[in-house]
Design a protein around this motif. Structure first.
Motif, PDB file in Angstrom:
ATOM      1  N   ALA A 162     -25.640-150.461 -94.679  1.00 44.71           N
ATOM      2  CA  ALA A 162     -26.754-150.000 -93.680  1.00 44.71           C
ATOM      3  C   ALA A 162     -26.397-148.620 -93.506  1.00 44.71           C
ATOM      4  CB  ALA A 162     -26.827-150.632 -92.550  1.00 44.71           C
ATOM      5  N   ALA A 163     -25.269-148.209 -93.526  1.00 45.80           N
ATOM      6  CA  ALA A 163     -24.690-146.808 -93.338  1.00 45.80           C
ATOM      7  C   ALA A 163     -24.973-146.058 -94.647  1.00 45.80           C
ATOM      8  CB  ALA A 163     -23.460-146.738 -93.098  1.00 45.80           C
ATOM      9  N   ARG A 164     -24.709-146.457 -95.803  1.00 44.27           N
ATOM     10  CA  ARG A 164     -25.063-145.904 -96.892  1.00 44.27           C
ATOM     11  C   ARG A 164     -26.390-145.812 -97.038  1.00 44.27           C
ATOM     12  NH1 ARG A 164     -21.202-149.611-101.001  1.00 44.27           N
ATOM     13  NH2 ARG A 164     -19.183-149.629 -99.885  1.00 44.27           N
ATOM     14  N   GLN A 165     -27.243-146.468 -96.730  1.00 46.49           N
ATOM     15  CA  GLN A 165     -28.626-146.341 -97.075  1.00 46.49           C
ATOM     16  C   GLN A 165     -29.347-145.348 -96.196  1.00 46.49           C
ATOM     17  OE1 GLN A 165     -30.878-150.154 -96.650  1.00 46.49           O
ATOM     18  NE2 GLN A 165     -32.819-148.895 -95.956  1.00 46.49           N
ATOM     19  N   VAL A 166     -28.569-144.929 -94.884  1.00 41.32           N
ATOM     20  CA  VAL A 166     -28.928-144.106 -94.194  1.00 41.32           C
ATOM     21  C   VAL A 166     -28.905-142.578 -94.741  1.00 41.32           C
ATOM     22  CG1 VAL A 166     -28.385-142.352 -92.116  1.00 41.32           C
ATOM     23  CG2 VAL A 166     -28.342-145.231 -91.849  1.00 41.32           C
ATOM     24  N   MET A 167     -27.695-142.449 -95.483  1.00 40.31           N
ATOM     25  CA  MET A 167     -27.420-141.258 -96.235  1.00 40.31           C
ATOM     26  C   MET A 167     -28.311-141.181 -97.595  1.00 40.31           C
ATOM     27  SD  MET A 167     -25.036-139.689 -94.681  1.00 40.31           S
ATOM     28  CE  MET A 167     -24.680-138.471 -95.924  1.00 40.31           C
ATOM     29  N   ARG A 168     -28.755-142.060 -98.117  1.00 38.22           N
ATOM     30  CA  ARG A 168     -29.517-142.232 -99.610  1.00 38.22           C
ATOM     31  C   ARG A 168     -30.813-141.845 -98.944  1.00 38.22           C
ATOM     32  NH1 ARG A 168     -29.098-143.720-104.662  1.00 38.22           N
ATOM     33  NH2 ARG A 168     -31.054-143.646-105.769  1.00 38.22           N
ATOM     34  N   THR A 169     -31.352-142.596 -97.947  1.00 40.08           N
ATOM     35  CA  THR A 169     -32.865-142.360 -97.323  1.00 40.08           C
ATOM     36  C   THR A 169     -32.878-140.739 -96.795  1.00 40.08           C
ATOM     37  OG1 THR A 169     -32.907-144.559 -96.654  1.00 40.08           O
ATOM     38  CG2 THR A 169     -34.267-143.068 -95.828  1.00 40.08           C
ATOM     39  N   ALA A 170     -31.703-140.434 -96.238  1.00 41.84           N
ATOM     40  CA  ALA A 170     -31.774-138.693 -95.604  1.00 41.84           C
ATOM     41  C   ALA A 170     -31.837-137.878 -96.897  1.00 41.84           C
ATOM     42  CB  ALA A 170     -30.480-138.694 -94.718  1.00 41.84           C
TER      43      ALA A 170
END
Length: 574
Positions: A162-170
């Protein structure tokens, strides 16, 4: 290394808790180098800048990485002073994602002035600022008619999906992914390992033990990974296998600052509320600038350390307690501390200073020890220390003393190993030949009920046949080795009859291998499968799903009625 795709430029961003750096290379095989054109004017230091960002009254990034930005902001030194109340300043905010146990779409990050913004927005604004500077600078250089960029964004390996997805989405919102797979994530200890293997020429080492433990010590977290490397006989290119599941925690260099922060508040009898209300900017400068410099320079030769206390804090203490800081030090009752009234500085003895480091070092040492004692790592006798915190001599000495049978190396420029290695990873991400799963993943299915094996509470009768509901059917097991050519077990299910053309499939996770029912798991993520035949169509609605965990992010492939789709797994739950 050969490139998986053809790009004219490979640009990596190491978005750290304490500082950020950018490295670049072109497609012609040149050695990755630090990209310094983006650094703030007047910047000096180790080719990185502090992770601090000022958003203007329109919510756009006005400044990033500027030294003393916090003090400038508090003094009103911004472009639109009349609307300074609408500005927001974010400092060292990356750790918020790791510390948040439930990372969702709605995760917020609080600015120093109390304003809250979605985490994705905060990171997106910072990344957008970096990207614009890089693109503008490249545009000033020799024109490239077909310029294409692969952006590589580093993330800690211990971060959740989930944390990795935050960075990718950003990063996607910031314009990094132009729809042609021009954005990828790199796990920080993997990138550092690739860099160390190449730069230290380990491939041609005479040692028969081709494995090492990588300790990536950053500002916020410490990632500890164990890798074994080798060379393909035909291509002569090297590969890296993960041989122990990555481990780590919030034991980066800022953990030492936090120890000092707690001590100083106790010594001066200050509450968090008092600090925030009366001298937040001065306190942050004291903890993350003044003490940071003392911490970085601290070494065996230093008998006494002086930490200047801002005059505003000194005056507040005098007015509040009707006593001097010297008196509070005497009340504290430790002869390893003194007060220099002329310079308004706390004088800390060498041994007392070490006390701020010890709890942090102990966590790192304990984690390394537990990994090296595992059966798969008993032959590992090399430790690579990388990251900004790696330059600390006491950390180096403590690890060396704790593991005398291992050789300990820092390599060249340990604080740049991650970002330079990330560029190399971008040029050939298949260099990571295998990883180990950090969790068991699967979905919920029905199964024929077997008396004596299945739990009676999950028994359900459908058209005179007994089924077991809530069965956990696995894609992967925790600690399972996943190679680049491998995907997870194919799992088959049929959507309920009341589901029309699409369904939301929950993916469950567990840190145990022997899990039978989804009630014993947590919901790791969801994926939407659309394009299903109508229940009234007479066509097969059987769906075959398979997970792919060969990269830093997990993807799902779904097959139904002859159609195959690549789907994104959403780990950001509501």
């Amino acid at each position: 290394m050969s490139s998986n795709r053809e790009f004219t430029h490979y640009i990596a961003i190491d978005f750290g808790t304490a500082g950020c750096g950018i490295a670049i290379s072109t497609s012609i095989g040149d050695t990755p180098h630090m990209y310094q054109a983006w650094l703030p004017g007047g910047h000096t230091g180790p080719q990185k800048c502090p992770t601090i960002m000022l958003l203007d009254d329109n919510g756009d990034c006005e400044e990033f990485g500027k030294k003393n930005l916090l003090l400038d902001y508090r003094k009103g030194n911004v472009k639109n002073r009349d609307r300074i109340d609408e500005y927001s300043l974010f400092q060292y905010f990356k750790m918020h994602i790791y510390e948040e146990k439930n990372v969702t779409h709605d995760l917020m990050i609080t600015a120093l002035d109390g304003k809250k913004l979605p985490a994705v927005t905060v990171f997106s604004k910072a990344l957008q600022y970096m990207r614009k500077i890089v693109i503008d600078d490249l545009d000033k250089q020799v024109a490239h008619p077909n310029r294409s960029i692969l952006w590589i964004l580093t993330v800690p390996a211990i971060w959740s999906h989930a944390a990795r997805q935050v960075m990718r989405t950003a990063a996607t919102q910031a314009g990094f992914d132009s729809g042609n797979n021009s954005l990828m994530l790199a796990l920080e200890p993997e990138a550092a390992s690739i860099y160390c293997i190449e730069i230290d020429d380990l491939l041609h080492s005479a040692s028969s033990n081709n494995s090492h433990l990588v300790v990536d010590c950053g500002g916020g977290t410490v990632d500890i990974a164990v890798h074994r490397w080798g060379k393909y006989p035909v291509t002569d290119e090297f590969y890296v296998d993960e041989i122990h599941k990555v481990h780590g925690g919030p034991w980066g260099s800022f953990a030492v600052n936090k120890q000092f922060d707690l001590f100083l508040k106790e010594l001066l009898q200050l509450s968090d509320t008092e600090v925030l209300t009366h001298f937040e900017a001065q306190w942050n400068k004291l903890i993350y600038d003044d003490f940071e410099q003392s911490k970085c320079m601290f070494g065996p030769a230093d008998r006494l350390i002086k930490v200047d206390i801002p005059s505003k804090i000194v005056k507040y203490i005098r007015n509040k307690n009707k006593a001097s800081i010297e008196g509070l030090i005497k009340l504290y009752g430790n002869n390893l501390l003194e007060w220099d009234d002329e310079e308004e500085a706390i004088v800390i003895s060498h041994d007392f200073m070490l006390g701020f480091f010890k709890p942090v070092f102990d966590q790192i040492i304990h984690s390394i020890d537990s990994i090296l004692k595992s059966p798969e790592c008993r032959s590992v006798n090399k430790i690579m220390l990388v990251g900004g915190f790696a330059v600390n001599q006491y950390l180096y000495d403590d690890i060396a003393k704790s593991f005398p049978n291992c050789s300990l190396e820092r390599g060249q420029n340990p604080w740049l190993s991650v970002v330079l290695g990330a560029v190399k990873f971008g040029k050939n991400h298949d260099v990571i030949r295998s990883r180990l799963m950090r969790q068991t993943l699967g979905i919920e299915t029905f199964d024929d009920f077997v008396h004596g094996y299945h739990d009676e509470k999950y028994k359900k009768k459908v058209e005179d046949k007994l089924y077991c509901t809530k069965v956990f059917t696995k894609f992967f097991d925790v600690d399972e080795k996943i190679s680049v050519e491998q995907s997870g077990t194919e799992v088959t299910f049929t959507p309920a009859a009341n589901v029309e053309d699409k369904c939301q499939l929950k993916v469950y996770g567990s840190y145990d291998k022997d899990v039978k029912y989804v009630d014993d798991c947590y919901v790791a993520g969801t994926v939407v499968i659309d394009g299903l035949p109508s229940p009234r169509s007479g066509l097969s609605r059987e769906v075959k799903v398979r997970a792919d965990a060969t990269g830093p992010q997990i993807t799902i492939t779904a097959k139904c009625n002859g159609n195959t789709k690549q789907l994104k797994l959403d780990f950001l739950l509501k």
